[in-house]
Design an enzyme around this catalytic site. Structure first.
Site, short mmCIF file in Angstrom:
data_model
loop_
_atom_site.label_atom_id
_atom_site.label_comp_id
_atom_site.label_asym_id
_atom_site.label_seq_id
_atom_site.Cartn_x
_atom_site.Cartn_y
_atom_site.Cartn_z
N ARG A 177 0.85 -1.18 0.00
CA ARG A 177 0.00 0.00 0.00
C ARG A 177 0.89 1.24 0.00
O ARG A 177 1.60 1.52 0.96
CB ARG A 177 -0.91 0.01 1.23
N HIS B 289 -2.83 10.95 0.66
CA HIS B 289 -2.29 10.71 1.99
C HIS B 289 -1.67 12.01 2.50
O HIS B 289 -0.47 12.11 2.73
CB HIS B 289 -1.26 9.58 1.97
N GLU C 90 -7.14 8.39 6.47
CA GLU C 90 -7.38 9.03 7.75
C GLU C 90 -7.93 10.46 7.62
O GLU C 90 -7.29 11.43 8.04
CB GLU C 90 -6.10 9.04 8.59
N ASN D 201 -7.76 1.85 9.91
CA ASN D 201 -6.48 2.11 10.55
C ASN D 201 -6.72 2.10 12.06
O ASN D 201 -7.54 2.87 12.56
CB ASN D 201 -5.92 3.47 10.14
N TYR E 299 -4.62 1.63 15.93
CA TYR E 299 -3.37 1.50 16.66
C TYR E 299 -3.58 1.29 18.16
O TYR E 299 -2.83 0.55 18.78
CB TYR E 299 -2.51 2.74 16.47
N GLU F 20 -3.80 0.02 8.26
CA GLU F 20 -2.62 0.39 9.06
C GLU F 20 -2.76 -0.19 10.45
O GLU F 20 -3.83 -0.15 11.05
CB GLU F 20 -2.45 1.91 9.17
#
Length: 504
Positions: free
Chosen positions: A104, A149, A194, A336, A338, A404
């Site tokens: 990606r 991005h 995002e 995404n 985390y 991600e």
């Protein structure tokens, strides 16, 4: 890749008596489903360098790092970064060494259209991405492409950037160039990465590019344009390219899990608001059955706006035709994820307008959770499972790819913390798939190699490969985590030495 975190003195958790409980590990499944895809991700500004070479135009991150170095932790720039513009063949070999199914990457809008408009196409930029894509396919690696991005061409920012609705039309023009030149080989397209983060660049004058402090207004205006732009590109593909190219389109939405600080209703409601303002603001118009912004978002922003003296809501309104046009514009859901936080209500405030005030939720980590090199990233594997289930329940179990997930440190080659992070999060993802029935078809580890980490510069490292930014040659060195990830990919299993229960 940044999450908005509000810290309170003393980390209130102990004061509220947060219970620590474990999530049952009833499944012994450690094998990934047949056909499950593994990849790595990067972004153009973070790795390419060559910021002013071969006809590339200036983007907002070039401007940000050159004029607002006070906002960059080490006053660095992405002018050279990993120099992947010149070293892409070497980087593809790193991926081949890992055995990934896909890569990606993101296109630099300014490298292809130097002034942001289609009246000037930079052939050198087209050639670069053609060469990269050809190198990937020649090595058996699928290209997964992100259109945007965070690196808006500066000339488009000069006319207002994403809060200006006309940017949606320019983004469609840009997408047409991408489909026409690369769609014969690129079959997975991510329109935006995002949006919650990059639209925040219009909420704070000390945040990410373009660092404009239009509190309570800029982020919503930018969001409105982004959603329209996404829909325009989806319909463009449907009408002109899908039949011949047979690709898929989605968006990558970042959201941490919010765990209520207490089981009282006010804490549960606070985390519900967090989900709707962080995820629902972008996902609900596209992925929900009814479309449009979530009701609670519309209601809270409208009420606050009127109380603040505005004549209308600071959140723009979609027409019914726009709601219908945006709804359903997806082939997959990019997530995404985390970290996880504890959520609790934000005390009522008469302060100036802001998204935080509208959301009415504060988040903070449990002091017992392991941290990382990033102040916002804590190791809470079970949060990924809960977030995947939330996507499943909220949006009718769409096809999900984790676009991600990763861990930051300071560049250690024997990066055991990253290894433990990745294996524990993958374990929880497998529980979501095998026990909960979540429709997850792929996983993308952030990131292939250490790179320019936005406002944190080179002070935080997420890579599977170490990059020496003091050396003009930018040599890459393999870390232990890369070896473990390669083992996971080759065996399609969590290695036995990392199989263990995960606890809160």
């Amino acid at each position: 890749m940044e999450v908005r975190v509000v810290y309170l003195a003393g980390l209130l958790a102990s004061a509220y008596g947060v219970a620590v409980s474990s999530i049952s590990d009833s499944s012994k499944a450690v094998t990934f489903p047949e056909g499950f895809l593994f990849g790595v991700a990067t972004a153009s500004y973070q790795i390419e360098g060559a910021w002013n070479e071969d006809g590339k135009g200036v983007n907002i991150w070039d401007t940000h790092t050159h004029t607002r170095s006070d906002l960059i932790a080490d006053q660095s720039t992405g002018d050279i970064a990993c120099d992947s513009y010149h070293k892409y063949k070497e980087d593809v070999q790193l991926m081949k060494e890992l055995g990934v199914d896909f890569y990606r990457f993101s296109f630099s809008w300014s490298r292809i259209l130097p002034n942001g408009h289609v009246n000037e196409v930079n052939q050198a930029g087209i050639d670069y991405y053609n060469n990269l894509i050809d190198e990937l396919t020649a090595n058996g690696i699928q290209p997964y492409a992100t259109m945007y991005h965070w690196d808006l061409p500066q000339p488009l920012q000069d006319i207002g950037g994403w809060p200006n609705p006309v940017i949606a039309e320019y983004f469609e023009d840009y997408a047409r160039i991408l489909f026409s030149n690369f769609g014969d080989r690129v079959k997975y397209w991510i329109t935006f990465n995002e949006p919650s983060t990059f639209t925040g660049g219009y909420e704070s004058e000390k945040g990410h590019a373009p660092s404009i402090g239009a509190l309570g207004v800029g982020k919503y205006l930018a969001t409105h344009t982004v959603l329209k732009a996404h829909a325009r590109v989806y319909h463009l593909y449907d009408e002109n390219f899908r039949a011949s190219q047979q690709g898929k389109i989605g968006m990558s939405i970042n959201v941490p899990w919010c765990e209520p600080l207490d089981n009282a209703t006010i804490y549960i409601d606070a985390c519900e608001r967090q989900q709707q303002f962080e995820m629902g603001l972008y996902a609900h118009p596209i992925y929900s059955e009814e479309g449009d912004y979530p009701d609670i978002v519309k209601e809270r922003v409208a009420e606050n706006s009127l109380n603040e003296g505005f004549t209308r809501s600071r959140l723009p309104t979609f027409t019914q035709e726009e709601v219908a046009y945006i709804k359903g514009t997806h082939d997959f859901f990019g997530l995404n994820h985390y970290s996880t936080y504890l959520g609790f209500p934000l005390p009522n405030s008469d302060g100036e307008p802001s998204v935080i005030k509208d959301m009415g939720t504060m988040i903070l980590p449990d002091p017992s959770w392991q941290g990382s090199a990033s102040v916002w990233l804590y190791v809470v594997p079970w949060g990924l499972r809960k977030q995947l289930n939330r996507v499943k329940e909220e949006y009718n179990n769409p096809a999900v790819i984790i676009t991600e997930n990763g861990f930051s440190d300071h560049g250690e080659l024997n990066d055991t913390d990253r290894i433990n992070y990745v294996t524990s999060y993958l374990t929880e993802m497998l529980k979501a798939i095998n026990e909960d029935g979540c429709n997850v078809f792929g996983y993308t580890l952030w990131t292939l190699m250490d790179n320019f980490e936005w406002n944190e510069g080179y002070t935080e490292r997420f890579g599977l490969y170490y990059v020496d930014f003091e050396d003009p040659e930018r040599p890459r060195t393999i870390k232990e985590s890369a070896k473990v990830y390669a083992e996971i990919i080759s065996t399609a299993q969590i290695p036995e030495r990392f199989r263990k229960n995960n606890e809160m």
